[in-house]
Design a protein around this motif. Structure first.
Motif, PDB file in Angstrom:
ATOM      1  N   LEU A  51      -1.553   9.791   2.646  1.00 21.42           N
ATOM      2  CA  LEU A  51      -1.897   8.561   3.355  1.00 21.42           C
ATOM      3  C   LEU A  51      -3.283   8.630   4.000  1.00 21.42           C
ATOM      4  N   ASP A  52      -3.892   7.462   4.173  1.00 22.80           N
ATOM      5  CA  ASP A  52      -5.161   7.361   4.874  1.00 22.80           C
ATOM      6  C   ASP A  52      -4.911   7.484   6.381  1.00 22.80           C
ATOM      7  N   SER A  82      -2.715   4.659   8.052  1.00 19.76           N
ATOM      8  CA  SER A  82      -1.299   4.742   7.671  1.00 19.76           C
ATOM      9  C   SER A  82      -0.649   5.964   8.293  1.00 19.76           C
ATOM     10  N   THR A  83      -1.401   7.062   8.358  1.00 21.27           N
ATOM     11  CA  THR A  83      -0.877   8.278   8.996  1.00 21.27           C
ATOM     12  C   THR A  83      -0.537   8.018  10.454  1.00 21.27           C
ATOM     13  N   THR A 135       2.976  12.218   5.473  1.00 23.77           N
ATOM     14  CA  THR A 135       1.658  11.576   5.510  1.00 23.77           C
ATOM     15  C   THR A 135       0.645  12.263   4.593  1.00 23.77           C
ATOM     16  N   SER A 187       0.842  -1.189   0.000  1.00 24.55           N
ATOM     17  CA  SER A 187       0.000   0.000   0.000  1.00 24.55           C
ATOM     18  C   SER A 187       0.883   1.247   0.000  1.00 24.55           C
ATOM     19  N   THR A 188       0.272   2.393  -0.229  1.00 24.81           N
ATOM     20  CA  THR A 188       1.027   3.648  -0.219  1.00 24.81           C
ATOM     21  C   THR A 188       1.672   3.884   1.138  1.00 24.81           C
ATOM     22  N   GLY A 189       0.943   3.607   2.194  1.00 24.30           N
ATOM     23  CA  GLY A 189       1.495   3.783   3.531  1.00 24.30           C
ATOM     24  C   GLY A 189       2.671   2.864   3.800  1.00 24.30           C
ATOM     25  N   MET A 190       2.591   1.624   3.324  1.00 21.25           N
ATOM     26  CA  MET A 190       3.703   0.692   3.500  1.00 21.25           C
ATOM     27  C   MET A 190       4.929   1.142   2.727  1.00 21.25           C
ATOM     28  N   GLN A 238       5.698   4.181   2.080  1.00 28.62           N
ATOM     29  CA  GLN A 238       6.261   5.305   2.828  1.00 28.62           C
ATOM     30  C   GLN A 238       7.113   4.798   3.981  1.00 28.62           C
ATOM     31  N   ARG A 239       6.661   3.754   4.659  1.00 28.73           N
ATOM     32  CA  ARG A 239       7.440   3.179   5.750  1.00 28.73           C
ATOM     33  C   ARG A 239       8.702   2.505   5.234  1.00 28.73           C
ATOM     34  N   LYS A 282       0.331   5.265  11.834  1.00 31.84           N
ATOM     35  CA  LYS A 282       1.516   4.417  11.940  1.00 31.84           C
ATOM     36  C   LYS A 282       2.797   5.239  11.766  1.00 31.84           C
TER      37      LYS A 282
END
Length: 244
Positions: free
Chosen positions: A171-172, A175-176, A168, A142-145, A147-148, A178
Motif C-alpha cells: 500500500l501507498d 492507504s497505510t 500494508t 484501489s489496492t488500499g480500499m 485491503q479494507r 488508514k
C-alpha cells in the motif's frame, strides 16, 4: 486467562523434491524447522507487532494461531474458551463480481437473521470507511480500499482475535495510514497480532513487539522499551540496521 498463550511451539516442513539425479533417482526430501520451541504471550485488548527478517517464522506463527489450515508439530496455543481467530492475509479474498456491500453481507451471513446481517454489514462497511463506495465492485477500488474490504469481510466472522499478516506491504502511505488508524481503533475490541517488516509502523501502532530471528523469539516486550533499550545484541543490530 488473559489473551493468547503460545507454549513451546515447534513447526517443521518437509519438502519432497521432484528433481531427478543420477540413475533415475530423486533428490532426497529436505526438512526445515521454521519455529524452534517458541513461547510468547499476546495480551488481550492489545496490539502486538511481530518483526524479523523474511523466513524467520512470523507468518507461520500467525497461521498456527489461526489454526484453520496448519497445526504445530509440538507445543500448544491456549486461548480463552469460545475465542475465535480471523486472519487477514496480504492479499485478502474478495468477490470481484459483486459490490462492496454484498461482499461483506456474504461474509456476515452465517448464523444470522437477514436483519442482523444487514445491520452488521452496514456497520462494517462504515467502520472501514467504504460507505461511499458500497455499490462499487472490488475491481473499481484501489489496492488500499480492497485491503479494507478484506478486513471488513474478516471482521464479519465476529472473532475475538485479529491476525494481520503484512496488511500494508503493498500500500501507498495514505492507504497505510488508514489501515493503521483502523488497527488502533480495533484493538479496543480485539486482541491484535500484526506481522510487519516496517519498524516505524510497529513503533506507531503496537503496544508490544516481538523480534524473531531464524525461527526463534529473540526478544519480546513493550514496544517503546524494546526500541529504546533492547536487551539482546541481535535486537539492537536489527533495529539499528546492522543487519537486515
Amino acid at each position: 486467562m488473559n489473551g493468547i498463550q503460545v507454549k513451546n511451539l515447534v513447526k517443521t516442513y518437509t519438502t519432497q523434491s521432484t528433481d531427478i539425479i543420477l540413475n533415475g533417482a530423486k533428490r532426497p526430501s529436505t526438512t526445515r524447522t521454521v519455529l524452534h520451541g517458541v513461547s510468547v504471550d499476546f495480551p488481550a485488548g492489545k496490539l502486538t507487532a511481530i518483526l524479523g527478517r523474511s523466513g524467520c517464522g512470523k507468518s507461520t506463527l500467525l497461521r498456527l494461531i489461526d489454526g484453520t489450515k496448519d497445526a504445530p508439530d509440538s507445543g500448544e496455543i491456549v486461548m480463552p474458551e469460545g475465542w475465535r481467530c480471523a486472519l487477514l492475509s496480504p492479499d485478502p479474498y474478495v468477490i470481484t463480481w459483486t459490490s462492496v456491500e454484498r461482499n461483506v453481507a456474504m461474509a456476515a451471513g452465517a448464523g444470522r437473521t437477514p436483519e442482523e446481517r444487514l445491520e452488521l454489514t452496514k456497520k462494517l462497511v462504515k467502520l472501514v470507511r467504504l460507505e461511499d463506495y458500497a455499490d462499487m465492485t472490488p475491481v473499481e477500488l484501489s489496492t488500499g480500499m480492497r485491503q479494507r474490504l478484506g478486513l471488513a469481510r474478516v471482521l464479519a466472522s465476529q472473532a475475538q482475535v485479529l491476525l494481520m499478516d503484512e496488511p500494508t506491504s503493498a500500500l501507498d502511505p495514505i492507504s497505510t495510514s488508514k489501515i493503521e488508524e483502523l488497527a488502533m481503533e480495533l484493538k479496543e475490541k480485539y486482541t491484535i497480532v500484526i506481522v510487519t517488516h516496517n519498524m516505524q509502523q510497529a513503533v506507531r501502532i503496537s503496544d508490544h513487539t516481538a523480534f524473531f530471528l531464524l525461527g526463534e523469539l529473540v526478544e519480546y516486550g513493550q514496544t517503546e522499551k524494546l526500541f529504546s533499550q533492547p536487551q539482546d545484541k541481535r535486537t539492537e543490530d536489527y533495529i539499528t540496521g546492522r543487519f537486515g
